[in-house]
Design an enzyme around this catalytic site. Sequence first.
Site, PDB file in Angstrom:
ATOM      1  N   CYS A  28      11.856   3.702   5.327  1.00  0.00           N
ATOM      2  CA  CYS A  28      12.203   2.537   5.898  1.00  0.00           C
ATOM      3  C   CYS A  28      10.933   1.636   6.073  1.00  0.00           C
ATOM      4  O   CYS A  28      10.046   2.240   6.295  1.00  0.00           O
ATOM      5  CB  CYS A  28      13.523   2.771   6.949  1.00  0.00           C
ATOM      6  N   HIS A  29      11.395   0.605   6.680  1.00  0.00           N
ATOM      7  CA  HIS A  29      10.079  -0.270   7.149  1.00  0.00           C
ATOM      8  C   HIS A  29      10.743  -1.077   8.535  1.00  0.00           C
ATOM      9  O   HIS A  29      11.905  -1.297   8.556  1.00  0.00           O
ATOM     10  CB  HIS A  29       9.812  -1.352   5.967  1.00  0.00           C
ATOM     11  N   THR A  73       3.385  -3.761   2.037  1.00  0.00           N
ATOM     12  CA  THR A  73       2.309  -4.369   1.431  1.00  0.00           C
ATOM     13  C   THR A  73       2.258  -6.049   2.157  1.00  0.00           C
ATOM     14  O   THR A  73       0.963  -6.541   2.218  1.00  0.00           O
ATOM     15  CB  THR A  73       2.375  -4.657   0.114  1.00  0.00           C
ATOM     16  N   TYR A 153       2.984   4.909  -4.845  1.00  0.00           N
ATOM     17  CA  TYR A 153       4.026   4.106  -5.465  1.00  0.00           C
ATOM     18  C   TYR A 153       3.494   3.494  -6.799  1.00  0.00           C
ATOM     19  O   TYR A 153       2.502   2.734  -6.835  1.00  0.00           O
ATOM     20  CB  TYR A 153       4.562   3.073  -4.545  1.00  0.00           C
ATOM     21  N   HIS A 177      10.403   7.178  -4.760  1.00  0.00           N
ATOM     22  CA  HIS A 177      11.550   6.931  -5.735  1.00  0.00           C
ATOM     23  C   HIS A 177      11.523   7.296  -7.118  1.00  0.00           C
ATOM     24  O   HIS A 177      11.606   6.709  -8.067  1.00  0.00           O
ATOM     25  CB  HIS A 177      11.568   5.308  -5.666  1.00  0.00           C
ATOM     26  N   ASP A 246      15.399   2.728   2.665  1.00  0.00           N
ATOM     27  CA  ASP A 246      14.210   1.812   2.127  1.00  0.00           C
ATOM     28  C   ASP A 246      14.668   0.460   2.946  1.00  0.00           C
ATOM     29  O   ASP A 246      14.374  -0.744   2.596  1.00  0.00           O
ATOM     30  CB  ASP A 246      14.448   1.346   0.660  1.00  0.00           C
TER      31      ASP A 246
END
Length: 292
Positions: A28-29, A73, A153, A177, A246
């Site tokens: 998660c972010h 990012t 990623y 993922h 996520d």
Amino acid sequence: MDPDYLPFHPDPSKPRFVPPAGAVDAHCHVFGPGEVFPYAAERKYTPCDAPKEKLFALRDFLGFARNVIVQATCHGNDNRALVDALAHSGGRARGVASVGRDVTDSELRALHAAGVRGTRFNFVRRLVDFTPREVLAEIARRIAPLGWHVVVYFEAQDLPELWDFFTSLPTTVVVDHMGRPDVGQPVDGPEFALFLRLLREHPNIWSKVSCPERLSKSGPPGYDDVVPFARRVVEAFPDRVLWGTDWPHPNMKSHMPDDGALVDFVPRIARTAELQRRLLVDNPMRLYWAER
């Protein structure tokens, strides 16, 4: 916020599936808030603010005990929002940072003390400009003594050219993922077979079985076409899989998933209580809270 960027779901449903005690949302972010933690000038997208308070409230609502917060990012190598979230988690969160070649050893030690346990290398061209592999290899060598891992990623079609680099890294490697497979192809097809071979031949490589909303062509609510791919990985490599929401789902433009429905995806890919506990508790605790 970018005009075509969807904000996170304002009212997620309560999942029917009850996660096992101690469950970890391992991907998660946190974003911003931008007025406190500005977004990177070189970013390729601008998200909606998604602060730590919202993340922790969602964690509790969904029935999870802990988070692994991954630097995205849009914040570049400025990990202040991540570190702030870790500091306010009461020990219930760990982090995956983004660092550059210029990071000092003292800065790495400070990140470790804050709860960071890995760094992320992004190879998705639409999201980031590639860092030269020799620089990434140098970073990997420097974080290895800390016991950190590398999160990678990438997209499935790029695995052949990245194979040698991934398998040369001196750390545990966690693939985001499932390497973004094309779920329109057969689960027994050559593309996914190559990914499974990567895991089978290299026991230091793990996989997240998250983000059906990004991979699916059939779409919500069930993301049925992703199930056989994720199930295959969970059942073949039960001690090297992780799962996460996520949240807040950056760069989703077609639809915004219901986080409760995403939790209900878990028992479809991990079909026994033992597999569910490994996926949600044992594996993330071993990787991120090893000292416990």
